[in-house]
Scaffold this motif. Structure first.
Motif, short mmCIF file in Angstrom:
data_model
loop_
_atom_site.label_atom_id
_atom_site.label_comp_id
_atom_site.label_asym_id
_atom_site.label_seq_id
_atom_site.Cartn_x
_atom_site.Cartn_y
_atom_site.Cartn_z
N LYS A 165 0.83 -1.21 0.00
CA LYS A 165 0.00 0.00 0.00
C LYS A 165 0.87 1.25 0.00
N LYS A 166 0.33 2.32 -0.63
CA LYS A 166 1.05 3.59 -0.64
C LYS A 166 1.27 4.13 0.76
N SER A 167 0.28 3.91 1.65
CA SER A 167 0.42 4.39 3.04
C SER A 167 1.56 3.68 3.75
N HIS A 168 1.82 2.41 3.36
CA HIS A 168 2.92 1.65 3.97
C HIS A 168 4.28 2.21 3.54
N LYS A 169 4.34 2.71 2.30
CA LYS A 169 5.60 3.25 1.80
C LYS A 169 6.08 4.40 2.70
N GLY A 170 5.16 5.29 3.07
CA GLY A 170 5.51 6.40 3.95
C GLY A 170 5.96 5.93 5.32
N ILE A 171 5.33 4.87 5.83
CA ILE A 171 5.70 4.33 7.15
C ILE A 171 7.12 3.76 7.10
N ILE A 172 7.43 3.03 6.01
CA ILE A 172 8.75 2.41 5.88
C ILE A 172 9.85 3.48 5.77
N ILE A 173 9.58 4.52 4.98
CA ILE A 173 10.58 5.58 4.81
C ILE A 173 10.72 6.41 6.08
N GLY A 174 9.58 6.73 6.73
CA GLY A 174 9.61 7.50 7.97
C GLY A 174 9.85 8.98 7.72
N LYS A 175 9.63 9.76 8.75
CA LYS A 175 9.78 11.21 8.65
C LYS A 175 11.23 11.56 8.33
N GLY A 176 11.41 12.32 7.22
CA GLY A 176 12.76 12.70 6.82
C GLY A 176 13.64 11.52 6.44
N GLY A 177 13.00 10.37 6.13
CA GLY A 177 13.76 9.17 5.74
C GLY A 177 14.44 8.46 6.89
N ARG A 178 14.07 8.85 8.15
CA ARG A 178 14.78 8.31 9.32
C ARG A 178 14.64 6.79 9.48
N LYS A 179 13.41 6.30 9.26
CA LYS A 179 13.19 4.87 9.49
C LYS A 179 13.97 4.04 8.48
N LEU A 180 13.94 4.45 7.22
CA LEU A 180 14.68 3.72 6.19
C LEU A 180 16.18 3.76 6.46
N LYS A 181 16.67 4.91 6.94
CA LYS A 181 18.10 5.01 7.29
C LYS A 181 18.45 4.06 8.43
N GLY A 182 17.55 3.96 9.42
CA GLY A 182 17.78 3.05 10.55
C GLY A 182 17.82 1.60 10.10
N ILE A 183 16.87 1.24 9.22
CA ILE A 183 16.84 -0.12 8.67
C ILE A 183 18.15 -0.41 7.93
N GLY A 184 18.57 0.56 7.10
CA GLY A 184 19.78 0.39 6.30
C GLY A 184 21.04 0.26 7.14
N LYS A 185 21.16 1.10 8.17
CA LYS A 185 22.35 1.07 9.03
C LYS A 185 22.45 -0.27 9.76
N SER A 186 21.32 -0.71 10.35
CA SER A 186 21.30 -1.97 11.09
C SER A 186 21.61 -3.15 10.17
N ALA A 187 21.01 -3.13 8.97
CA ALA A 187 21.24 -4.22 8.01
C ALA A 187 22.68 -4.22 7.53
N ARG A 188 23.22 -3.04 7.22
CA ARG A 188 24.58 -2.96 6.67
C ARG A 188 25.60 -3.53 7.65
N GLU A 189 25.44 -3.22 8.94
CA GLU A 189 26.39 -3.73 9.94
C GLU A 189 26.40 -5.25 9.98
N GLU A 190 25.20 -5.84 9.89
CA GLU A 190 25.12 -7.30 9.94
C GLU A 190 25.63 -7.93 8.63
N ILE A 191 25.35 -7.29 7.51
CA ILE A 191 25.80 -7.80 6.21
C ILE A 191 27.33 -7.72 6.12
N GLU A 192 27.92 -6.64 6.64
CA GLU A 192 29.40 -6.52 6.65
C GLU A 192 30.03 -7.64 7.47
N ALA A 193 29.40 -7.99 8.61
CA ALA A 193 29.91 -9.09 9.43
C ALA A 193 29.79 -10.42 8.68
#
Length: 295
Positions: free
Chosen positions: A234-262
């Motif tokens: 849903k389009k409404s879900h897209k906004g939730i995933i990205i979050g205000k100012g892209g914060r949620k997507l950045k958090g997802i990316g940072k957490s995932a990147r650390e584990e993928i690097e390991a």
């Protein structure tokens, strides 16, 4: 010295601890785990090897009454493993009355000739009286070749399960190299890590409408470049995933990147996009594209 080898299916209703048990058996994380049910969508194969045996443990999606084509795929893929393995481990964490899913699975298992073992998980929080109640209830059915009490999360009694499973395995070849813990490619594990982070970061109404597609996976000398798309329904879900100012997507990316690097042992440059694909869980084409059906 002769080698033993074989295949064991880990089954149970959603959120009972199957992936946690698989990770405990292997001593490292190959299957994602969250508190949300139906986290595992594909059959995940984990390879346990020591000097005496090699056992391929198959972590299956939680068996449940499906409401979508994705749900049907998940349940079918779990049930299909019953007759292809040397043993079945059935995980429970409550009495049968509390979970209609457990009753459904038990009825199916009565018609399966493969050796069956009941694993009562989460003994660290059950307490002795509750454990005794569950044990007696299932033991009275007379369909299990053995019953074990464990805590997969605390790694309590997991070694006993491994020891007992090694004892019943037939003599056979070593199918995989000794240092291999899963037959899934790194690309698949990366997509699962990303999906786990989405599950952990988002509200309850979004996660099961989320799929991950790895668009590119390029390994260079000092860095791995990964491009991924998070699909939602849903389009409404897209906004939730990205979050205000892209914060949620950045958090997802940072957490995932650390584990993928390991996981990869290298620096990772991770790019992510969020796209809407309405009702993909009921689309044969989309399910095939996302790896949930044979193309």
């Amino acid at each position: 010295m002769s080698m033993k080898s074989g295949f064991i299916s880990i089954i149970g209703r959603p959120n009972v601890g199957k992936s946690t048990l698989l990770n405990a058996i292997l001593g490292e994380k190959i299957a994602i785990t969250t508190e949300k049910p139906q986290t595992t969508r594909n059959v995940i194969r984990g390879i346990y090897t020591d000097d005496e045996a090699q056992i391929v443990f198959i972590d299956t999606p939680g068996i449940h009454k499906p409401r979508t084509k994705l749900g049907s795929y998940m349940t079918d893929s779990a049930v299909n493993t019953f007759k292809e393995v040397d043993a079945v481990l059935f995980l429970v964490d409550d009495s049968i009355e509390k979970g209609p899913g457990d009753k459904f699975i038990t009825e199916m298992l009565q018609n399966v000739d493969t050796p069956k073992y009941l694993i009562i998980n989460k003994t660290d929080i059950l307490g002795p009286e509750k454990y005794k109640e569950i044990f007696e209830e299932y033991n009275g059915m007379g369909i299990f070749d053995g019953i074990f009490g464990i805590s997969a999360r605390e790694n309590w009694n997991v070694n006993m399960v491994i020891r007992e499973m090694k004892a019943i395995m037939p003599e056979g070849p070593q199918y995989f190299p000794s240092d291999m813990v899963t037959d899934h490619p790194e690309r698949f594990i990366v997509s699962e890590i990303l999906r786990e982070k989405v599950l952990l970061y988002l509200e309850d109404e979004v996660p099961h409408g989320v799929a991950i597609e790895i668009e590119s996976f390029e390994e260079e000398e000092n860095i791995t470049r990964i491009s991924a798309v998070i699909y939602c329904e849903k389009k409404s879900h897209k906004g939730i995933i990205i979050g205000k100012g892209g914060r949620k997507l950045k958090g997802i990316g940072k957490s995932a990147r650390e584990e993928i690097e390991a996981l990869l042992g290298s620096k990772v440059f991770l790019q992510m996009w969020v796209k809407v694909k309405e009702n993909w869980r009921d689309s044969d084409f989309a399910l095939s594209n996302f790896g949930y059906k044979d193309k």
